[in-house]
Every structure is written in C-alpha cells, then in structure tokens.
Scaffold this active site. Structure first.
Site, PDB file in Angstrom:
ATOM      1  N   GLY A  56       0.836  -1.189   0.000  1.00  0.00           N
ATOM      2  CA  GLY A  56       0.000   0.000   0.000  1.00  0.00           C
ATOM      3  C   GLY A  56       0.867   1.232   0.000  1.00  0.00           C
ATOM      4  O   GLY A  56       1.323   1.677   1.041  1.00  0.00           O
ATOM      5  N   THR A  57       1.112   1.764  -1.186  1.00  0.00           N
ATOM      6  CA  THR A  57       2.012   2.901  -1.279  1.00  0.00           C
ATOM      7  C   THR A  57       1.972   3.399  -2.710  1.00  0.00           C
ATOM      8  O   THR A  57       1.340   2.785  -3.568  1.00  0.00           O
ATOM      9  CB  THR A  57       3.451   2.462  -0.920  1.00  0.00           C
ATOM     10  OG1 THR A  57       4.270   3.598  -0.872  1.00  0.00           O
ATOM     11  CG2 THR A  57       4.007   1.525  -1.955  1.00  0.00           C
ATOM     12  N   THR A  58       2.620   4.515  -2.987  1.00  0.00           N
ATOM     13  CA  THR A  58       2.853   4.922  -4.374  1.00  0.00           C
ATOM     14  C   THR A  58       4.279   5.423  -4.480  1.00  0.00           C
ATOM     15  O   THR A  58       4.668   6.337  -3.743  1.00  0.00           O
ATOM     16  CB  THR A  58       1.913   6.070  -4.804  1.00  0.00           C
ATOM     17  OG1 THR A  58       0.597   5.761  -4.430  1.00  0.00           O
ATOM     18  CG2 THR A  58       1.997   6.284  -6.300  1.00  0.00           C
TER      19      THR A  58
END
Lengths: 270, 189
Positions: A56-58
């Site tokens: 869960g990240t960018t």
C-alpha cells in the site's frame, strides 16, 4: 538456505583473518536460522499470511534528459489503519544511489542497507564505484535466494554511474528489469496516468520535479493507502539531491483552490 | 475486506447545552479507491431530528429512503413530527426485521426532545439500541473516534464550542484511517 553460489562475487583479500572477523557477517548473504517445527511448509504459509504483503504505497521513478527523478508518498498502512504518515520511502543507499520502498517496510530497510554495505565493500575492493547495473544485480540475486519465503519488496534502484542515469525495478519474486519509467504500489495506476500524459524527455529539472509531485499527489487522492508527504529526489551526475517534501493536503488546496460551492441538493428535501 | 469497511465512513454525534451536533466524513470509496468526496451520510428527518448512517453505502441510501417513508406516513397519520425516542425504536424495529440478512449499516440518531433536551443514540446493524449522555460514534474509524471523543469531550458546551470539539475529534480520527475522510460536514442544532 537455498542459495546461488556467491563465492565468485567475493572480493579477494590479503588478510583472511580480518575477513573472518568483519566481512563474515556482511560479505556473504546473511544466513538466518530456520524454525525447528514439525510442519515447516505449513508454518511458512502461516507466517507469510501474517506479514500480508499489501504494497500500500505509491512510488515512481523515471529517466529524462537531465537524470533520474524519484518520488514517493509517506503513508504506512496496516489494513485500514494508518500506522504512520511520515515514513521515509526513498532510501539513500549511498550518495549516488537511491532505492525506493514498497511492500514490507522491514524487508526494504534491511536489504537496502545490506545493499549499501556491499556496494561500499565493492568500492573498497575495486577502487571504483559500483554501477547501477551491478548494485541492482546484487540485490536481485539476494532476493532470488529468498524466493518463496515471504519477503515482500517492490523496489526501484536509481542512480548515476559512468554510463549515465540508470533505473532498475527489483522485486521479491526475484525479478529485475531495466527501464526508463516505473511506478510501484497500490497507487501506481493513478500515478502512471498523470506521469505518462505529462512526460517529455526534454523537460527541465523543475518541470520534471513538478510532474513527479503531481503524479504522486493524484495517486494519494484516489488511493486510500497512499498519503502523507510527497518527497521528490533528483539524481544527477553529482549524486542525488532532495528537491521537495510537500504535505499532500496542502498540495490539494494549492492545485485545486476552494471555490464557493453551490448549495448541495440534499436527499432530505424531497 | 469486510463488508462494513467496503465503502468507509466516520460519524460522530455529541450532546451540548440544549443543543446537539452530528458530523460525518464525505468520502465514498470502493476498498482503497476514492470515488467521491461529497457523499451524504447525515439526513434530516425533521427540523430537530437527524440520522447519520455508516457502513455500506447502498444500505445507507436504502435505510434513509425507508425511514423517510415511514416518518412521512407517521406525519400524515399523527399530524405531528416523531419524537427522537420513538424514531430510535422505529429504526431498531426496521433493522431487526432483517435479522437474518441485515442491512450493513450502523445508524446514529440525534434529536431534540419537545422540552429542548438533546437526545442521541446509536444502534448496531441488527437494531440493538444504545443510549448515551455524551457522545456516540460509528464507522470504520470508530476506535479512533472513541479515543478522540473521550479526550476532547466536555459536558454542557455551547453550540460554537461544540462545533469546534466535534470537528477536531472527527478530523484527527479520520487522519488515522485510510478509507474515511476527504472532507467533513457538521450539523449543529
């Protein structure tokens, strides 16, 4: 531990005694003890489920005329809970190499620090800096030997070496890909949309930094698992430099200032 | 992900001095993706009675429509507005009708009694009423919300102070939840 044969990569040293003392822990891949349980496979399956690789990240990185831009958000989430809004997802391996973090935070931090150590040893042994190709290969080989054991990493290695800018994507499945544009994480699809539309090889550094900032901002808007602060780094011939760190909430209001909204039609008044 | 955290929501209602406040976030999402930032979760039943619904968005809308229908029918028959306690019982009954295939929403009811004293209560998804003297919370960020309300709440706040307190509690809690936030709306009555 299932492993490739790394002895060829070991730097020859004069003092084997010194080698045993200091390099024993760093030169070879660290070996981890294995849990003595009856059902090893079942235990590993349960352990992998516990860590729950969520990614869960960018994060994104791209190569352009003046080097490499690396950008990331700073939110860490455990399921729906935001555990931190200030995680450093761009890891400074050494003054000219950057790595990004996606997936398991512990995995990324540990193995990229390990990579930094081995890059330094390479420098000392060969009297020259390691190339981005070499650094990414070291990491990829290490991760390949732990394949299937539940490590979770989707990292990009970016740097500048004698051949110019270099960008590789390395993941915990053992994959390693060279490229000019990558985005990793749950918000990557949103970032790609903005990045691909606005990309121009001949951009100036400022334009490229702004493009990266916008791409991450738009990803944090749409993706619930990304947020916090957008960090943007630029890697040039002299090494990396942190260009900006902006809170996503403030960026929202600067990109889309509040206008007087017309009275919203409420369901209550039928 | 669980069905009640499919869309994401955060709701608070608080009691003040002869007034109440009810607040919600505005995000509508599908798992982690944000779809809208202007989703309505608090509905007016009449001037001094509001209901906020958290949980699955489709059930929020359906519950609202059913409750509005029942209240309008009540108004036609009784020629007056429903009292908050009566409305809470109605909500509880409608939810329990679906005991073995429930609506996945957890309502918060907030209103003023005829003598002006505020009334708040919440129910779980199958209709168990829970009255409260100070505040009630609901939604995916409920644990955070409980903590924030517990520390920020004081009894007998005036409308302006109550607005501040409820807004701060809502904002600080949704900042710790991935799937709620993106704005807030507060009704003070």
């Amino acid at each position: 531990m299932v492993g490739l044969d790394f002895t060829a990569l070991e730097s020859p040293t004069l003092h084997s005694g010194f080698n045993d003392l200091c390099i024993a822990d760093h030169g070879t891949s660290p070996s981890f003890s294995v849990p003595p349980v009856a059902d090893f496979d079942g235990f590993q399956k349960a352990a992998v489920q516990m860590v729950k690789p969520a990614k869960g990240t960018t994060t994104l990185a791209f190569v352009f005329k003046h080097g490499v831009i690396v950008a990331a958000d700073s939110r860490a989430s455990m399921g729906n809970y935001i555990s931190s809004q200030s995680v450093k997802k761009i890891l400074e391996i050494n003054p000219y190499l950057l790595g990004t973090m996606a997936g398991g935070a512990a995995d990324c931090q540990f193995w990229q620090r390990n990579l930094g150590t081995r890059c330094r040893l390479h420098e000392l042994a060969n009297k020259r800096r390691i190339s981005v190709t070499g650094a990414s290969k070291l990491l990829a080989n290490t991760l390949y030997s732990y394949r299937g054991m539940g490590l979770s990493m989707g990292t990009m290695i970016a740097g500048w070496d004698e051949t110019g800018p270099g960008l590789y994507y390395v993941d915990s499945e053992g994959g390693r890909v060279k490229g000019t544009r990558f985005s990793v994480g749950s918000g990557s699809t949103y970032a790609y949309g903005v990045l691909d539309t606005g990309f121009n090889w001949d951009m100036s550094v400022d334009e490229a930094v702004e493009l990266a900032r916008r791409a991450i901002y738009h990803a944090t808007f749409r993706d619930g698992a990304s947020g916090g602060v957008v960090s943007v780094y630029h890697v040039g011939p002299g090494g990396w430099k942190k260009m900006s760190g902006d809170d996503v909430g403030e960026l929202h209001y600067s990109y889309y200032p509040v206008q007087e909204a017309p009275a919203e039609a409420e369901m209550g008044e039928a | 992900m669980s069905i009640t955290s499919y869309n994401g929501s955060a709701l608070i209602a608080m009691v003040g001095k002869d007034c109440f406040a009810i607040a919600s976030d505005r995000r509508l999402g599908v798992n982690f993706q944000t779809i809208a930032c202007d989703f309505q979760r608090i509905f007016k039943i009449h001037d001094t009675l509001y209901i906020g619904l958290s949980g699955l968005a489709t059930d929020v809308q359906t519950m609202h429509q059913r409750l509005q229908f029942r209240h309008k029918l009540y108004q036609l028959r009784e020629e007056r507005n429903m009292r908050p306690e009566t409305f809470a019982s109605l909500v509880s009954a409608i939810l329990y009708e679906k005991r073995f295939g429930p609506y996945f929403c957890e309502p918060i009811i907030a209103g003023l009694n005829e003598d002006g004293t505020p009334f708040i209560c919440t129910t779980d998804l199958i209709g168990a009423k829970q009255l409260s003297k100070d505040f009630v919370v609901s939604g995916t960020a409920s644990e955070s919300l409980y903590g924030a309300c517990e520390s920020m709440y004081k009894p007998d706040l005036g409308p302006d102070e109550l607005f501040e307190v409820i807004s701060q509690a809502l904002l600080s809690s949704v900042d710790r939840d991935c799937i709620s936030g993106w704005g807030g709306i507060v009704h003070v009555v």
